[in-house]
Design a protein around this motif. Structure first.
Motif, PDB file in Angstrom:
ATOM      1  N   PHE A 183       0.781  -1.117  -0.105  1.00  0.00           N
ATOM      2  CA  PHE A 183       0.067  -0.194  -0.002  1.00  0.00           C
ATOM      3  C   PHE A 183       0.748   1.213  -0.023  1.00  0.00           C
ATOM      4  O   PHE A 183       0.534   2.010  -0.688  1.00  0.00           O
ATOM      5  CB  PHE A 183      -0.886   0.098   1.244  1.00  0.00           C
ATOM      6  N   ARG A 184       1.846   1.121   0.822  1.00  0.00           N
ATOM      7  CA  ARG A 184       2.758   2.524   0.861  1.00  0.00           C
ATOM      8  C   ARG A 184       3.421   2.519  -0.480  1.00  0.00           C
ATOM      9  O   ARG A 184       3.877   3.880  -0.434  1.00  0.00           O
ATOM     10  CB  ARG A 184       3.661   2.382   2.042  1.00  0.00           C
ATOM     11  N   SER A 185       3.892   1.668  -1.311  1.00  0.00           N
ATOM     12  CA  SER A 185       4.656   1.708  -2.329  1.00  0.00           C
ATOM     13  C   SER A 185       3.632   1.795  -3.562  1.00  0.00           C
ATOM     14  O   SER A 185       4.314   2.424  -4.700  1.00  0.00           O
ATOM     15  CB  SER A 185       5.473   0.425  -2.640  1.00  0.00           C
ATOM     16  N   TYR A 186       2.316   1.979  -3.488  1.00  0.00           N
ATOM     17  CA  TYR A 186       1.531   2.138  -4.567  1.00  0.00           C
ATOM     18  C   TYR A 186       1.359   3.448  -5.158  1.00  0.00           C
ATOM     19  O   TYR A 186       1.262   4.279  -4.209  1.00  0.00           O
ATOM     20  CB  TYR A 186       0.150   1.405  -4.210  1.00  0.00           C
ATOM     21  N   HIS A 187       1.830   3.507  -6.444  1.00  0.00           N
ATOM     22  CA  HIS A 187       1.961   5.049  -6.669  1.00  0.00           C
ATOM     23  C   HIS A 187       0.514   5.866  -6.653  1.00  0.00           C
ATOM     24  O   HIS A 187       0.481   6.989  -6.647  1.00  0.00           O
ATOM     25  CB  HIS A 187       2.216   5.166  -8.241  1.00  0.00           C
ATOM     26  N   LYS A 188      -0.538   4.940  -6.788  1.00  0.00           N
ATOM     27  CA  LYS A 188      -1.995   5.732  -6.735  1.00  0.00           C
ATOM     28  C   LYS A 188      -2.208   6.114  -5.460  1.00  0.00           C
ATOM     29  O   LYS A 188      -3.149   7.204  -5.134  1.00  0.00           O
ATOM     30  CB  LYS A 188      -3.022   4.476  -7.048  1.00  0.00           C
ATOM     31  N   VAL A 189      -1.689   5.555  -4.381  1.00  0.00           N
ATOM     32  CA  VAL A 189      -1.751   5.923  -3.023  1.00  0.00           C
ATOM     33  C   VAL A 189      -1.193   7.278  -2.752  1.00  0.00           C
ATOM     34  O   VAL A 189      -1.490   8.496  -2.255  1.00  0.00           O
ATOM     35  CB  VAL A 189      -1.268   5.077  -1.947  1.00  0.00           C
TER      36      VAL A 189
END
Length: 225
Positions: A66-72
């Protein structure tokens, strides 16, 4: 009569033996037959055990993904812009509040410069009261509006993050199925007691790097970390 009764068990035995055939007397049944029969049963059990599919287990770190997801990161940026806009409005309203306080202080100073018999005193006291109630009403309205703005931002943020989490979960399910895993455990998942669900898993494969790589492939240029 006694002789007849004594012959009944023998007659029954002969009838049963005739119905069952030579095996009832033990005729035609050898030790090899018994051993072969037992061996066949054991072999069938071993075959069944051998055919049982070994459960393949994988682990994943949803928080890391989750922390690495670009959309986040993109969603957090938009939320921060919205929060900054609300903060700017709050600062502007604070300037207006200070101006209203200044008017009240000036009215108070004017009243202190008048004696009780001055005809202007009544008008100034009335104006001061009106200004004070106006300030309090406006202050309450601003507090309610500010609270509602923050609540709306938080609600939209939670809803948006939940959508992104579901995207991650869907990809985890898809990749786990492609790789032939039967179970996938989130190593950061905790229960109501804040204790992780999974403490140990033998031969479990960590698919976190694979999921992170898959999500990064969908990132626009310049957004990849």
């Amino acid at each position: 009569m006694v002789a007849l009764n004594s012959r009944i068990p023998g007659i029954l035995f002969c009838g049963i033996a005739w119905a069952l055939g030579p095996e009832a007397y033990g005729e035609g049944v050898t030790v090899e037959d018994v051993e072969n029969s037992a061996g066949l049963g054991l072999g069938q059990k071993v075959a069944v055990i051998g055919e049982e599919k070994k459960v393949r287990t994988a682990t994943v770190n949803i928080q890391e993904i989750f922390r690495s997801y670009h959309k986040v990161a993109h969603a957090e940026g938009e939320i921060n812009i919205e929060r900054a806009r609300v903060q700017k409005e709050q600062n502007q309203q604070a300037v207006k509040l200070r101006a209203m306080d200044q008017v009240l202080r000036e009215l108070e100073c004017s009243l202190q410069g008048l004696n009780n018999s001055d005809v202007r005193r009544q008008d100034l006291e009335r104006e001061k009261g009106v200004r004070f109630h106006e300030r309090e009403r406006w202050k309450r309205q601003r507090a309610v509006a500010l609270k509602a703005s923050h609540a709306d931002i938080n609600r939209r943020m939670v809803a948006r993050m939940e959508v992104l989490l579901e995207e991650i979960r869907s990809l985890v399910r898809l990749e786990a199925e492609r790789m032939g895993f039967d179970l996938v455990f989130d190593i950061e998942g905790t229960g109501s007691s804040q204790v992780p669900f999974l403490l140990f898993a033998r031969d479990a494969h960590d698919i976190t790097p694979r999921i992170i790589k898959k999500l990064a492939e969908s990132a626009p240029q310049g957004a990849q970390r």
